[in-house]
Design an enzyme around this catalytic site. Structure first.
Site, PDB file in Angstrom:
ATOM      1  N   GLU A   1      60.467  38.903 106.202  1.00  0.00           N
ATOM      2  CA  GLU A   1      59.421  39.622 105.487  1.00  0.00           C
ATOM      3  C   GLU A   1      58.096  39.564 106.256  1.00  0.00           C
ATOM      4  O   GLU A   1      57.367  40.551 106.316  1.00  0.00           O
ATOM      5  CB  GLU A   1      59.218  39.014 104.082  1.00  0.00           C
ATOM      6  CG  GLU A   1      60.378  39.192 103.137  1.00  0.00           C
ATOM      7  CD  GLU A   1      61.424  38.072 103.193  1.00  0.00           C
ATOM      8  OE1 GLU A   1      62.140  37.894 102.199  1.00  0.00           O
ATOM      9  OE2 GLU A   1      61.530  37.383 104.236  1.00  0.00           O
TER      10      GLU A   1
ATOM     11  N   LYS B   1      69.314  40.974 110.489  1.00  0.00           N
ATOM     12  CA  LYS B   1      69.775  39.806 111.239  1.00  0.00           C
ATOM     13  C   LYS B   1      71.295  39.950 111.307  1.00  0.00           C
ATOM     14  O   LYS B   1      71.980  39.916 110.285  1.00  0.00           O
ATOM     15  CB  LYS B   1      69.377  38.517 110.517  1.00  0.00           C
ATOM     16  CG  LYS B   1      69.753  37.244 111.281  1.00  0.00           C
ATOM     17  CD  LYS B   1      69.384  35.983 110.510  1.00  0.00           C
ATOM     18  CE  LYS B   1      67.931  35.656 110.675  1.00  0.00           C
ATOM     19  NZ  LYS B   1      67.605  34.285 110.218  1.00  0.00           N
TER      20      LYS B   1
ATOM     21  N   GLU C   1      67.804  27.724 114.063  1.00  0.00           N
ATOM     22  CA  GLU C   1      67.532  29.142 114.319  1.00  0.00           C
ATOM     23  C   GLU C   1      66.496  29.382 115.420  1.00  0.00           C
ATOM     24  O   GLU C   1      66.698  30.266 116.259  1.00  0.00           O
ATOM     25  CB  GLU C   1      67.144  29.852 113.022  1.00  0.00           C
ATOM     26  CG  GLU C   1      68.328  29.996 112.078  1.00  0.00           C
ATOM     27  CD  GLU C   1      68.006  30.787 110.840  1.00  0.00           C
ATOM     28  OE1 GLU C   1      68.449  31.942 110.765  1.00  0.00           O
ATOM     29  OE2 GLU C   1      67.296  30.244 109.963  1.00  0.00           O
TER      30      GLU C   1
ATOM     31  N   TYR D   1      56.510  57.574 120.663  1.00  0.00           N
ATOM     32  CA  TYR D   1      57.464  56.618 120.084  1.00  0.00           C
ATOM     33  C   TYR D   1      57.753  55.447 121.008  1.00  0.00           C
ATOM     34  O   TYR D   1      58.183  54.396 120.551  1.00  0.00           O
ATOM     35  CB  TYR D   1      58.751  57.295 119.597  1.00  0.00           C
ATOM     36  CG  TYR D   1      59.424  58.227 120.565  1.00  0.00           C
ATOM     37  CD1 TYR D   1      60.204  57.755 121.605  1.00  0.00           C
ATOM     38  CD2 TYR D   1      59.309  59.603 120.415  1.00  0.00           C
ATOM     39  CE1 TYR D   1      60.833  58.618 122.482  1.00  0.00           C
ATOM     40  CE2 TYR D   1      59.942  60.472 121.281  1.00  0.00           C
ATOM     41  CZ  TYR D   1      60.700  59.980 122.312  1.00  0.00           C
ATOM     42  OH  TYR D   1      61.330  60.833 123.180  1.00  0.00           O
TER      43      TYR D   1
END
Length: 121
Positions: A73, A99, A22, A54
């Site tokens: 997380e 993902k 990954e 923003y």
């Protein structure tokens, strides 16, 4: 007045994950953010100083997505912490991180994690 800023489906290519491949291959991620703040003054003044920029929120998200983590997380936690520190006018933040091509069998649009936090300054 309750006001929300919503950033929808920010696409970022990043290198998070636990599996050895990954960090080498990477993945496309989608990030959605919802932020609450009292923006009533800006609705009257038309002045950028009276609102939440923003573009600056988007920049925080991009910066934190560049920092490699094993767990989504952890990425979300860092994003929320930065927003809480840099934007004291925000009273609530919700971040959804997807993902799009997780290393799992089967066809899917992705795997998402969503955290939300009420902020008390």
């Amino acid at each position: 007045m309750k006001s929300k800023i919503i950033l929808k489906n920010i696409k970022i290519y990043a290198y998070h994950g636990v599996l050895p491949e990954e960090p080498l291959i990477g993945n496309e991620y989608l990030i959605n953010a919802e932020l609450h703040a009292d923006l009533q003054k800006a609705s009257q003044t038309d002045d950028l100083q009276d609102t939440i920029n923003y573009a600056e929120i988007s920049e925080v998200i991009h910066q934190e997505m560049l920092v490699r983590s094993q767990l989504l997380e952890h990425v979300i936690g860092r994003i929320i912490s930065r927003i809480e520190i840099q934007f004291p006018a925000i009273s609530f933040v919700k971040i959804k991180l997807t993902k799009t091509k997780p290393p799992m069998p089967g066809e899917m649009d992705g795997v998402s994690l969503e955290f939300e936090k009420k902020i008390h300054h």
